[in-house]
Design an enzyme around this catalytic site. Sequence first.
Site, PDB file in Angstrom:
ATOM      1  N   GLU A 155       0.857  -1.406   0.162  1.00  0.00           N
ATOM      2  CA  GLU A 155       0.001   0.093  -0.038  1.00  0.00           C
ATOM      3  C   GLU A 155       0.812   1.150  -0.075  1.00  0.00           C
ATOM      4  O   GLU A 155       0.549   2.276   0.766  1.00  0.00           O
ATOM      5  CB  GLU A 155      -0.819  -0.018   1.275  1.00  0.00           C
ATOM      6  N   GLU A 260      -6.378 -10.894  -1.185  1.00  0.00           N
ATOM      7  CA  GLU A 260      -7.079 -10.535   0.140  1.00  0.00           C
ATOM      8  C   GLU A 260      -8.609 -10.295  -0.494  1.00  0.00           C
ATOM      9  O   GLU A 260      -9.417  -9.750   0.056  1.00  0.00           O
ATOM     10  CB  GLU A 260      -6.688  -9.223   0.539  1.00  0.00           C
TER      11      GLU A 260
END
Length: 371
Positions: A155, A260
Amino acid sequence: MRLTNYYLLLLTLIILSSCNAQKENNVVSLKDSFKNDFCIGTALSANQIEEKNEKEDSLIKKEFNAITAENIMKSMFLHPAKDKYDFAMADKFIAYGEKNKMFIHGHTLIWHSQLASWMAEIKDSIEMKNFMKDHITTIVSKYKGRIDSWDVVNEALNEDGTLRKSVFFNTLGEQYLVDAFKLAAAADPKVDLYYNDYNNEEPAKRQGNINLIKKIKAGGGKIDGVGIQAHWRLESPSIETIEESILAYSALGLKVAFTELDITVLPNPWDLKGADVNQNFEGNAKMNPYQEKLPDSVQVKLANRYASIFKLFLKHKDKISRVTFWGVHDGQSWLNDWPIKGRTNYPLLFNSNLKPKKAYQSVMKLKETNE
């Protein structure tokens, strides 16, 4: 006559018993159905790593052949103090994967969130370089040859594709990205190294991700794949957008992993998109409409959405290395508390009682029709 009937009954029972045993030995599961396509993974909690719930453990071993640690390998747990590492739970996680012959994914080495407090306070560039070298080298070297792939950086991008102003960026600039991948490769040259993010299937962020990958490669960093987190919704992103991303990342010579995967069925406040764990909002009844159970109409929508997604995955199975669900069952999902605490969400293939949902059946039927 009675004796003959007895032997006929006995023979029938033996045959039925043999058939049932054969069925049990050929139990259909996600991992077996997709074994020739890509790994099917799940994220494990600490309790699941320690096998505290026998039914959960049985389901995990039956359905999945790849694992990611949900939390215990993040830096606040693995490196809680400058001169202290805590590998106790990570060791158990690795042992669990090895015992069950699973693909083991390390999550994550460098991430701005869930940092140990002392890391967030680093202001000096030399100190940050020393931290990164020690942190990455120590962890990757310890599990060299035992972990199959790592999320090296997690991220690092904003939604518009620019670099996030994290503590790493603020001290080292974009060079920290190159350095992280170099350090990981030096510690274990054979392990696959990934950059992982959410919404990096969306056009602006995708382009930023492509630019980032090119900078890492140009700087001499080794990068093997891109992780698309896939925290998605019933209507978005579009299948076309996801496909464009698979093709774009694959064109760079990289593996694509969906790392995810979950699909929220609940309304989002202010059309929120993404997976920034630091965002939270106050709840109200409209934001938690399915407290008791998920209506059949929404179950069908979820099943159709998962079927569309996996149909696309199968179309591009030559480019996809792994599909990992973020949790084993609905009751475990982080989406019950994010972005509003205390809601009841239903984003996975198994319900909170560990029973397969319509979504599970819709995914499995894809393999039945293709074979």
